[in-house]
Structure formats: C-alpha cells, structure tokens
Write a protein that holds these residues in place. Structure first.
Motif, PDB file in Angstrom:
ATOM      1  N   LEU A 133      -4.190   1.426  -2.882  1.00  0.00           N
ATOM      2  CA  LEU A 133      -4.898   2.352  -1.992  1.00  0.00           C
ATOM      3  C   LEU A 133      -5.566   3.451  -2.805  1.00  0.00           C
ATOM      4  CD1 LEU A 133      -2.573   3.076   1.071  1.00  0.00           C
ATOM      5  CD2 LEU A 133      -4.097   1.161   0.661  1.00  0.00           C
ATOM      6  N   LEU A 134      -4.846   3.986  -3.789  1.00  0.00           N
ATOM      7  CA  LEU A 134      -5.392   5.052  -4.625  1.00  0.00           C
ATOM      8  C   LEU A 134      -6.632   4.574  -5.379  1.00  0.00           C
ATOM      9  CD1 LEU A 134      -2.134   6.637  -6.093  1.00  0.00           C
ATOM     10  CD2 LEU A 134      -3.881   7.847  -4.794  1.00  0.00           C
ATOM     11  N   ALA A 135      -6.568   3.373  -5.926  1.00  0.00           N
ATOM     12  CA  ALA A 135      -7.699   2.830  -6.686  1.00  0.00           C
ATOM     13  C   ALA A 135      -8.910   2.599  -5.788  1.00  0.00           C
ATOM     14  CB  ALA A 135      -7.288   1.531  -7.370  1.00  0.00           C
ATOM     15  N   LEU A 136      -8.682   2.067  -4.600  1.00  0.00           N
ATOM     16  CA  LEU A 136      -9.781   1.806  -3.672  1.00  0.00           C
ATOM     17  C   LEU A 136     -10.362   3.102  -3.110  1.00  0.00           C
ATOM     18  CD1 LEU A 136      -8.290  -1.253  -1.753  1.00  0.00           C
ATOM     19  CD2 LEU A 136     -10.300  -1.287  -3.242  1.00  0.00           C
ATOM     20  N   ALA A 137      -9.497   4.056  -2.788  1.00  0.00           N
ATOM     21  CA  ALA A 137      -9.957   5.332  -2.238  1.00  0.00           C
ATOM     22  C   ALA A 137     -10.785   6.100  -3.264  1.00  0.00           C
ATOM     23  CB  ALA A 137      -8.771   6.171  -1.782  1.00  0.00           C
ATOM     24  N   ALA A 138     -10.424   5.984  -4.538  1.00  0.00           N
ATOM     25  CA  ALA A 138     -11.185   6.646  -5.601  1.00  0.00           C
ATOM     26  C   ALA A 138     -12.584   6.051  -5.700  1.00  0.00           C
ATOM     27  CB  ALA A 138     -10.459   6.509  -6.940  1.00  0.00           C
ATOM     28  N   VAL A 151     -16.304  -3.102  -8.700  1.00  0.00           N
ATOM     29  CA  VAL A 151     -15.330  -4.031  -8.140  1.00  0.00           C
ATOM     30  C   VAL A 151     -13.957  -3.626  -8.648  1.00  0.00           C
ATOM     31  CG1 VAL A 151     -14.616  -6.447  -8.002  1.00  0.00           C
ATOM     32  CG2 VAL A 151     -17.049  -5.867  -8.065  1.00  0.00           C
ATOM     33  N   VAL A 152     -13.016  -3.397  -7.736  1.00  0.00           N
ATOM     34  CA  VAL A 152     -11.678  -2.903  -8.108  1.00  0.00           C
ATOM     35  C   VAL A 152     -10.705  -4.069  -8.268  1.00  0.00           C
ATOM     36  CG1 VAL A 152      -9.753  -1.427  -7.439  1.00  0.00           C
ATOM     37  CG2 VAL A 152     -12.103  -0.762  -6.836  1.00  0.00           C
ATOM     38  N   ALA A 308     -18.291   3.644 -14.059  1.00  0.00           N
ATOM     39  CA  ALA A 308     -17.688   2.514 -13.355  1.00  0.00           C
ATOM     40  C   ALA A 308     -16.784   1.702 -14.293  1.00  0.00           C
ATOM     41  CB  ALA A 308     -18.779   1.620 -12.766  1.00  0.00           C
ATOM     42  N   LYS A 309     -17.260   1.424 -15.503  1.00  0.00           N
ATOM     43  CA  LYS A 309     -16.462   0.666 -16.479  1.00  0.00           C
ATOM     44  C   LYS A 309     -15.180   1.422 -16.839  1.00  0.00           C
ATOM     45  CE  LYS A 309     -20.337  -1.677 -18.787  1.00  0.00           C
ATOM     46  NZ  LYS A 309     -21.132  -1.769 -20.037  1.00  0.00           N
TER      47      LYS A 309
END
Length: 336
Positions: A133-138, A151-152, A308-309
């Motif tokens: 969730l943290l990775a996607l919300a960021a 892309v996560v 992004a990278k």
C-alpha cells in the motif's frame, strides 16, 4: 484449481526473471521471493484501482497529502526495509517508529492508509500488504501532483516488529552533512544519482521552522549570514521563523510551485533558494551532485525518468517475501 494457480505463479516468476528484471520491474528479494507488478492480478485485481481512488480523494481534500504519503514510503524503507514497520502503533513489546524524531516532526497521512486498508480488506481480505500500500500510494501521490508514473513491483509482506533506534538513526536528517546523507543512502544500496533524484521529491511538501532555523541565524552569535542562502529569501523566511518560537510554522520546500511535482526544486537550489541544509549541500559540497542538479534543472523529463527508476530501486530495499512476515489485517497492529 490450486495446481492452475501454482502454474500461473511459476509462469509469472519466469516472466519476471526473463522479461522484467532487465527493466528494473522485477526484484529478487530475500528468502527466495520476487517482487513483480502482476502479484495481485488474480488474488485482488482491483487493488491498484482502490488505492488510487482513496489517494486521489485524500489529495483533493488536502494538497499536502501527496507529499506526506510519498514521505511515509521513504521513511519506512530506510529503517528495516520496505516492510510497513513505520505503520505499527506501540503495543506490547513494540515501540512505534512514529515516536522517532524524523517521524514526530513530519510523518502524517496514517488515516489515509487506514482507509485504503479497510477498502482492500472488504474487497479481498488479508491479501494486500500494508508495505505494498505504501509503495502504491507513493506512486499515485506523485502522479496526482503532476509527477511521473512507474510500474510498482509488488509482493512485499509486513513486518511484525519496529525499530525506533533505526528510525532515529537511518533516515537522512535536514541537518546531516553531505557525507552522512550519502553514507545512509549507500547503506541501503542507493547511489549518488538516487540521492539527487529522490531529493527532488522536495518539489512538493513542507518543512517546519525548526528544521532550517540554523541557516537563518548564525549559531556562534557573530551575526554572519549563511551565504549559501539567498539573503532576500532568508529575510522573507525570518518573518515567520524567528530566533525563538514558531518552531512548528510550516514553509514550502519549493516556494515556486509548492503543490506541483516538477523540477523547480533544482532550479531553486541553483538560485541559492533551497530551504534545508540537506538540499543546499547538493550544490555546495559535491561536484558530482552539482552536475546532476544542473542536469535536472535544465531537463524535467530527465529528472522524471530518473526519479521513477530510483523510486523502484528504493522500494526494493530488503522487502519481506514468501513466508516471512505477514499480511496485516490492520496496518497499525500485528495479527493476533
């Protein structure tokens, strides 16, 4: 059915290794597990849609929230890895990382993650981790404020413990020296390019008076100004950041476009209008970082591409996978 799911998972892992790994979208994590973007495609296909919907509502309600959610992912990964240890409240033997100096001063947005988790538990119980969730919300926060998308890789699991000492010591601080900041990045497998690119997240968000006051008032008492800071800008800052008091007064990290994710942060640095000492050292303490600042100031697309990278790379810091950790039902506490 189980055999079909196993075959599907094995195919995704092979696809990850052969096709996605060279692009940085697949990460070999500890304990034999992999992170890959399709992790929830079958188990919770609406997961990313749900996260984006809640984050969009939160950012629309509070423009500061985008920066706050981005910061939470950063503060989580730099302690025990990207395992959502930051989200745990104090309970039993757990002393929350929320009590650390870096988090007491700047961590917020926990209620947004609670709302996301509640919606996901309703859709697909105990399936999507708080760490993911943290990775996607960021990522979604960055996009919603005008920044790049990426892309996560997914598949992180949640820790069952926290580290208050790690939170106090591992997260780069506003007043750290350049070498200390670089060392903290290198210890997490990040390099000098990642350092400059990720510092660019200061194009959104706020800082409190107490985090940069030392740049406005000479600590030795001889009245000599900090010449690394534009003096007209410093005078403006002093109006709301006095020698004493006003510690919690908020200031934009990027006064030019404070709620838009762009490359103004780097332009500000070159004009001696970076707010924090940790920003200023990128142009005064290292020729390598100065050159990167100049490149990103002159080319927003290049900055976005590297940001992004570097976010994908940061999100891959020692995640828990496989049978390690757990999928918390509530992000604030371990499962009983």
């Amino acid at each position: 059915m189980r055999a079909r799911m196993s075959q599907s998972k094995n195919f995704l892992i092979i696809f990850c290794v052969l096709a996605l790994a060279p692009l940085g979208l697949c990460a070999k994590a500890g304990y034999g597990g992999y992170l890959y973007p399709q992790f929830y495609d079958h188990s919770c296909p609406k997961a990313q849609e749900i996260v984006k919907s809640v984050v969009a509502k939160a950012v629309a309600k509070d423009p500061r929230m985008g920066a706050s959610l981005l910061r939470l992912h950063f503060h989580d990964c730099f302690v025990k890895g990207c395992d959502a240890s930051l989200l745990l409240d104090s309970s039993g033997t757990i002393i929350s990382e929320k009590r650390s100096v870096p988090n007491t001063n700047s961590a917020r947005g926990f209620e947004v993650l609670d709302e996301i988790k509640f919606a996901l538990e309703k859709e697909c119980p105990q399936t999507v981790s708080c760490a993911d969730l943290l990775a996607l919300a960021a990522r979604d926060s960055t996009v919603l404020t005008g920044g790049p998308s990426w892309v996560v890789p997914l598949g992180r699991r949640d820790s069952t413990g926290a580290s208050l000492s790690g939170s106090n010591n591992n997260i780069p601080a506003p007043n750290n020296t350049f070498q200390t900041i670089l060392t903290k990045f290198k210890l997490k497998g990040l390099d000098i390019v990642d350092l400059v690119a990720l510092s660019g997240s200061h194009t959104i968000g706020n800082a409190r008076c107490t985090t940069f006051r030392q740049r406005l008032y000479n600590q030795t008492g001889n009245g000599q100004p900090d010449f690394t800071l534009d003096q007209s800008y410093a005078a403006q800052l002093r109006t709301r950041c006095p020698r004493s008091g006003g510690d919690q007064n908020l200031f934009f990290l990027d006064f030019v476009s404070p709620i838009k994710f762009d490359n103004s942060y780097f332009k500000n640095l070159l004009a001696k209008k970076g707010l924090l000492s940790s920003d200023e050292v990128l142009v005064t303490q290292s020729q390598a970082t100065l050159q990167l600042v100049k490149q990103y100031a002159g080319n927003q697309e290049l900055f976005f591409e590297q940001f992004a990278k570097s976010m994908v790379k940061m999100g891959n810091i020692t995640p828990l996978t496989g049978s390690k950790g757990q999928i918390r039902k509530r992000c604030r506490q371990v499962n009983k």
